[in-house]
Scaffold this motif. Structure first.
Motif, PDB file in Angstrom:
ATOM      1  N   PHE A   8       0.847  -1.192   0.000  1.00 26.90           N
ATOM      2  CA  PHE A   8       0.000   0.000   0.000  1.00 26.90           C
ATOM      3  C   PHE A   8       0.881   1.241   0.000  1.00 26.90           C
ATOM      4  O   PHE A   8       1.766   1.374   0.851  1.00 26.90           O
ATOM      5  N   THR A   9       0.625   2.119  -0.966  1.00 24.68           N
ATOM      6  CA  THR A   9       1.420   3.336  -1.100  1.00 24.68           C
ATOM      7  C   THR A   9       0.514   4.526  -1.392  1.00 24.68           C
ATOM      8  O   THR A   9      -0.685   4.369  -1.596  1.00 24.68           O
ATOM      9  N   SER A  10       1.146   5.680  -1.427  1.00 29.53           N
ATOM     10  CA  SER A  10       0.467   6.916  -1.788  1.00 29.53           C
ATOM     11  C   SER A  10       1.385   7.690  -2.733  1.00 29.53           C
ATOM     12  O   SER A  10       2.613   7.613  -2.608  1.00 29.53           O
ATOM     13  N   GLN A  11       0.797   8.443  -3.646  1.00 25.09           N
ATOM     14  CA  GLN A  11       1.592   9.175  -4.633  1.00 25.09           C
ATOM     15  C   GLN A  11       2.505  10.216  -4.002  1.00 25.09           C
ATOM     16  O   GLN A  11       3.576  10.498  -4.525  1.00 25.09           O
ATOM     17  N   ASN A  12       2.102  10.792  -2.884  1.00 25.06           N
ATOM     18  CA  ASN A  12       2.907  11.860  -2.283  1.00 25.06           C
ATOM     19  C   ASN A  12       3.839  11.365  -1.178  1.00 25.06           C
ATOM     20  O   ASN A  12       4.429  12.152  -0.455  1.00 25.06           O
ATOM     21  N   CYS A  13       4.003  10.059  -1.047  1.00 28.83           N
ATOM     22  CA  CYS A  13       4.848   9.463  -0.013  1.00 28.83           C
ATOM     23  C   CYS A  13       6.290   9.347  -0.524  1.00 28.83           C
ATOM     24  O   CYS A  13       6.536   8.685  -1.526  1.00 28.83           O
ATOM     25  N   PRO A  14       7.253   9.956   0.180  1.00 29.35           N
ATOM     26  CA  PRO A  14       8.642   9.900  -0.286  1.00 29.35           C
ATOM     27  C   PRO A  14       9.299   8.529  -0.096  1.00 29.35           C
ATOM     28  O   PRO A  14      10.294   8.231  -0.754  1.00 29.35           O
ATOM     29  N   TYR A  15       8.756   7.676   0.776  1.00 25.90           N
ATOM     30  CA  TYR A  15       9.348   6.369   1.051  1.00 25.90           C
ATOM     31  C   TYR A  15       8.726   5.246   0.223  1.00 25.90           C
ATOM     32  O   TYR A  15       9.277   4.151   0.143  1.00 25.90           O
ATOM     33  N   CYS A  16       7.577   5.502  -0.344  1.00 22.09           N
ATOM     34  CA  CYS A  16       6.827   4.463  -1.052  1.00 22.09           C
ATOM     35  C   CYS A  16       7.546   3.891  -2.276  1.00 22.09           C
ATOM     36  O   CYS A  16       7.504   2.677  -2.482  1.00 22.09           O
ATOM     37  N   PRO A  17       8.211   4.699  -3.093  1.00 23.41           N
ATOM     38  CA  PRO A  17       8.921   4.106  -4.233  1.00 23.41           C
ATOM     39  C   PRO A  17       9.956   3.065  -3.811  1.00 23.41           C
ATOM     40  O   PRO A  17      10.084   2.014  -4.458  1.00 23.41           O
ATOM     41  N   LYS A  18      10.665   3.295  -2.728  1.00 25.45           N
ATOM     42  CA  LYS A  18      11.663   2.335  -2.253  1.00 25.45           C
ATOM     43  C   LYS A  18      10.979   1.052  -1.770  1.00 25.45           C
ATOM     44  O   LYS A  18      11.451  -0.060  -2.036  1.00 25.45           O
ATOM     45  N   ALA A  19       9.872   1.177  -1.068  1.00 29.22           N
ATOM     46  CA  ALA A  19       9.137  -0.004  -0.603  1.00 29.22           C
ATOM     47  C   ALA A  19       8.642  -0.826  -1.789  1.00 29.22           C
ATOM     48  O   ALA A  19       8.725  -2.063  -1.780  1.00 29.22           O
ATOM     49  N   MET A  20       8.140  -0.166  -2.829  1.00 30.01           N
ATOM     50  CA  MET A  20       7.681  -0.863  -4.028  1.00 30.01           C
ATOM     51  C   MET A  20       8.850  -1.560  -4.718  1.00 30.01           C
ATOM     52  O   MET A  20       8.722  -2.703  -5.166  1.00 30.01           O
ATOM     53  N   GLU A  21       9.977  -0.889  -4.799  1.00 30.41           N
ATOM     54  CA  GLU A  21      11.164  -1.466  -5.434  1.00 30.41           C
ATOM     55  C   GLU A  21      11.602  -2.746  -4.705  1.00 30.41           C
ATOM     56  O   GLU A  21      11.869  -3.772  -5.335  1.00 30.41           O
ATOM     57  N   ILE A  22      11.664  -2.678  -3.385  1.00 25.24           N
ATOM     58  CA  ILE A  22      12.066  -3.844  -2.590  1.00 25.24           C
ATOM     59  C   ILE A  22      11.059  -4.980  -2.763  1.00 25.24           C
ATOM     60  O   ILE A  22      11.447  -6.141  -2.925  1.00 25.24           O
ATOM     61  N   ALA A  23       9.786  -4.676  -2.740  1.00 23.26           N
ATOM     62  CA  ALA A  23       8.756  -5.706  -2.921  1.00 23.26           C
ATOM     63  C   ALA A  23       8.874  -6.352  -4.299  1.00 23.26           C
ATOM     64  O   ALA A  23       8.792  -7.578  -4.426  1.00 23.26           O
ATOM     65  N   GLN A  24       9.082  -5.545  -5.317  1.00 24.49           N
ATOM     66  CA  GLN A  24       9.202  -6.081  -6.672  1.00 24.49           C
ATOM     67  C   GLN A  24      10.447  -6.945  -6.819  1.00 24.49           C
ATOM     68  O   GLN A  24      10.417  -7.986  -7.484  1.00 24.49           O
TER      69      GLN A  24
END
Length: 84
Positions: A8-24
């Protein structure tokens, strides 16, 4: 048996891209044993309420909140392997 991984992420979250990258990366390593879904909290409020998420990024594994924040890749992979 497959494990369901929801990020679960949000477009304005600065940490979310890294979490998505790690999950992928974890999904790529574990292959078809993982059922992966990326969800934007603003578009999936029903699931946000169901899991009682208060912060992003949040990672849910098999219906249970496993991480709030960005996990270490190796740790996430180990947790997923234990569920397979």
């Amino acid at each position: 048996m497959s494990v369901k991984l929801e990020v679960f992420t949000s477009q304005n979250c600065p940490y979310c891209p890294k979490a998505m990258e790690i999950a992928q990366e974890a999904v790529e390593e574990l292959g078809d044993q993982i059922e992966y879904e990326h969800l934007d909290v603003n578009e999936n409020m029903d699931k946000v309420r169901e899991y009682e998420l208060l912060s992003v990024p949040s990672i849910v594994i098999d219906g249970e909140v496993a991480y709030v924040g960005v996990p270490e890749k190796d740790e996430l992979i180990n947790v997923l392997k234990q569920k397979i």
